[in-house]
Structure formats: structure tokens, C-alpha cells
Enzyme design. Structure first.
Site, mmCIF file in Angstrom:
data_model
loop_
_atom_site.group_PDB
_atom_site.id
_atom_site.type_symbol
_atom_site.label_atom_id
_atom_site.label_comp_id
_atom_site.label_asym_id
_atom_site.label_seq_id
_atom_site.Cartn_x
_atom_site.Cartn_y
_atom_site.Cartn_z
ATOM 1 N N ILE A 95 -17.479 7.009 5.495
ATOM 2 C CA ILE A 95 -17.327 8.191 6.353
ATOM 3 C C ILE A 95 -17.141 9.342 5.379
ATOM 4 C CG2 ILE A 95 -15.907 9.391 8.061
ATOM 5 C CD1 ILE A 95 -15.376 6.648 9.354
ATOM 6 N N LYS A 143 -11.249 2.659 7.638
ATOM 7 C CA LYS A 143 -11.685 3.709 6.711
ATOM 8 C C LYS A 143 -10.586 3.788 5.657
ATOM 9 C CE LYS A 143 -12.524 8.651 6.127
ATOM 10 N NZ LYS A 143 -12.358 10.009 6.695
ATOM 11 N N TYR A 196 -7.433 4.041 9.748
ATOM 12 C CA TYR A 196 -7.690 5.061 8.723
ATOM 13 C C TYR A 196 -6.467 5.150 7.812
ATOM 14 C CZ TYR A 196 -8.791 9.789 6.884
ATOM 15 O OH TYR A 196 -9.045 10.875 6.082
ATOM 16 N N ARG A 232 -2.493 11.811 2.174
ATOM 17 C CA ARG A 232 -2.126 12.736 3.247
ATOM 18 C C ARG A 232 -0.932 12.247 4.066
ATOM 19 N NH1 ARG A 232 -5.499 16.929 4.420
ATOM 20 N NH2 ARG A 232 -7.583 16.902 3.489
ATOM 21 N N TYR A 262 3.941 11.381 7.638
ATOM 22 C CA TYR A 262 5.266 12.014 7.574
ATOM 23 C C TYR A 262 6.424 11.049 7.840
ATOM 24 C CZ TYR A 262 8.927 15.568 8.094
ATOM 25 O OH TYR A 262 10.053 16.297 7.950
ATOM 26 N N THR A 264 -9.778 14.753 9.851
ATOM 27 C CA THR A 264 -9.104 15.722 8.975
ATOM 28 C C THR A 264 -10.051 16.861 8.609
ATOM 29 O OG1 THR A 264 -7.919 13.852 8.030
ATOM 30 C CG2 THR A 264 -7.764 15.930 6.848
ATOM 31 N N THR A 265 -11.294 16.499 8.287
ATOM 32 C CA THR A 265 -12.297 17.489 7.873
ATOM 33 C C THR A 265 -12.624 18.451 9.007
ATOM 34 O OG1 THR A 265 -13.186 15.843 6.357
ATOM 35 C CG2 THR A 265 -14.584 17.729 6.799
#
Length: 291
Positions: A206, A164, A135, A140, A109, A46-47
């Protein structure tokens, strides 16, 4: 899976002013982290603005990071999505020779049931040539993958080696840590909670802030792994404000403002993200000056 114990960093994708990928800055960032104590690197999370990176750019980013890394640190690649078949197609078509594990985000989503999460990851596990780090980031994805589902996946599939966990939920961490098998890793995806998670039995983090302040952050995590709580919390309190700042508006605009201040890359982000506000940039700048 000792190679994923400690501090991993979710690398940003640096951009030039024209928003093309700045590969020189990416090389600089990779070396800066290797030289300052980071334990492994995460590409295209994402980052790294994975949502707005093209397929061609992604391949070039993997290539550049791998070339610059020269096998010095383990590499983790983000391959995830809410279309299970597309994730499998990507996993089976990519050259993963330089990659040590896959980080695969829970489907966003679509809001699957817990059984839907399980079947999604089962399909990915059966197709993946590399170990998988689950993850979970409900802020999100709009849906929480519950500890029971994570631990069921860990039990049933040997190549699912870690999670994560980024729900910013201390209780959920405790449930995972209490019931996990000895060799399954619980990795914090929350910079603000990372030390507490490590002291409770987690494998590390992370991190987002870690790539800007790798020396300090990885030392804090290492002290935590050694059970040296007081010394670790001294560093935690020193970094607490900047950890809050980088998530105040959006990620990675906040961390890119820190990296700009440190001269590592520009603070350009791709729409729909926008740069950190002047007010936030000032707070970040003052913090770095005083560190």
C-alpha cells in the site's frame, strides 16, 4: 483475496486553497491511478490526512471515490483509532456497500500491551461486516504490534485477511512471512522496502509514491511478484531518490509536492502539517523533470 495482491495506493485528500476538499482533483487522481496500473485504492488512510478530516467530509470522499471508480478497482477504507468502541460504532454505522475491506490502524497513543492489541482487533473483527487489513505503524502509534500477535489474530479470525506492515523493519517482515498461513497477506507499508518484501513472499504494497507514479511503481511490484528481481530492481533504483524525498519532511506534504508538479492537485495540507519546504520542492521538481 487476490484483489489485494499488487499495488494499492493510499490516496491523498486534495485541498483547494481555502483548505476545503477538492473533489474534482480527487476524481482526477482516482482515474489517473485506474488508467495507469494501480490494483486497488485506499481511502482515508494517514496519507489522506484522516486525522484532520471531518466525519461529513469522510462520507463525501467515500461517495465521490466510489462514484468515480464505478466498481473498476477494489476499495479499502481506513477505519481505526485508539478507542475500540468508537471504531466499532463507526464500522457499524457506515454504508460500506462500495467498500471491499477495512484498513484499521493499531491503537495509537494508548500504547497497549500485545494482549491489548489482540483484544482490540478481536472486538473489531467480531463487529466488522467487511474483511480487515491490520495496520502496524509503530513510528506513528508509539508501540509495535509484534509478529506473534499479528499471526495469532490471523489464525483466530477468518475476516482478518492481511496486515499492512509499516515498521520499516526487514527482520519483522521475514518473521511474518516465515510463519504466516498461505492465505494471509503480508502487505508492505514501506515504499522503500516494498520490492524486497515482495521478493521474499509478500503480497505487494500500500504505497504513497505509487499514486504519483503508478505506471512505474506498479510495474516494479508486478515484476517482483513474478520473481523478476533484476528488472524490478532497475525500476527500484530509478525511483529510490523520490521515495526518500517524499518522506523527508512529512507525509503527505512530500507526495502532494510531487502531485502538484504533475498537475494532479495542489500541495495544500491542513495544520499541524505544513507544505514541503522550497528546498524539498526543488529536489522533487528536478527529479520529475529528469525521470
Amino acid at each position: 483475496m487476490q484483489k489485494f495482491v499488487g499495488t494499492g495506493v493510499a490516496l491523498v485528500t486534495p485541498f483547494n486553497e481555502d483548505l476545503s476538499v477538492d473533489f474534482d482533483a480527487l476524481r482526477k487522481l482516482v482515474n489517473y491511478n485506474i488508467e495507469n496500473g494501480t490494483n486497488y485504492l485506499v481511502i482515508n488512510g494517514t496519507t489522506g490526512e484522516s486525522a484532520t478530516i471531518t466525519k461529513e467530509e469522510k462520507l463525501e470522499i467515500i461517495k465521490v471515490v466510489a462514484e468515480e471508480n464505478k466498481g473498476r478497482l477494489p476499495l479499502v477504507l481506513g477505519v481505526g483509532g485508539n478507542n475500540t468502541q468508537v471504531v466499532i460504532d463507526e464500522l457499524t454505522s457506515l454504508d460500506l456497500n462500495d467498500i471491499d475491506a477495512i484498513l484499521s490502524v493499531a491503537p495509537y497513543y494508548s500504547k497497549p500491551t500485545q494482549e491489548g492489541f489482540y483484544q482490540h482487533y478481536k472486538a473489531i473483527s467480531l463487529a466488522s461486516p467487511k474483511p480487515i487489513i491490520l495496520y502496524n505503524v509503530p513510528g506513528r502509534t508509539a508501540k509495535n504490534m509484534e509478529p506473534a500477535t499479528t499471526l495469532r489474530l490471523a489464525r483466530d479470525f477468518e475476516n482478518i485477511i492481511a496486515v499492512k506492515e509499516a515498521g520499516n523493519n526487514q527482520q519483522q517482515y521475514y518473521e511474518l512471512l516465515k510463519d504466516k498461513s498461505e492465505d494471509f497477506l503480508v502487505i508492505s507499508g514501506d515504499d522503500d522496502l516494498a520490492l524486497g518484501v515482495v521478493l521474499a513472499g509478500g503480497a505487494g504494497v500500500i504505497s504513497v509514491i505509487g499514486q504519483a507514479l503508478p505506471k512505474e511503481f506498479s510495474k516494479m511490484i508486478q515484476l517482483g511478484l513474478e520473481g523478476k528481481a533484476k528488472e524490478a530492481y532497475d525500476i527500484h533504483y530509478k525511483l529510490m531518490d523520490v521515495v526518500n524525498y517524499i518522506f523527508e519532511e512529512n507525509n503527505p506534504a512530500g507526495i502532494k509536492a510531487v502531485l502538484l508538479k504533475l498537475g494532479l492537485c495542489l500541495d495544500e495540507v491542513r495544520l499541524p502539517l505544513v507544505k514541503a519546504s522550497e528546498e524539498l520542492q526543488t529536489k522533487i521538481s528536478d527529479f520529475i523533470d529528469n525521470l
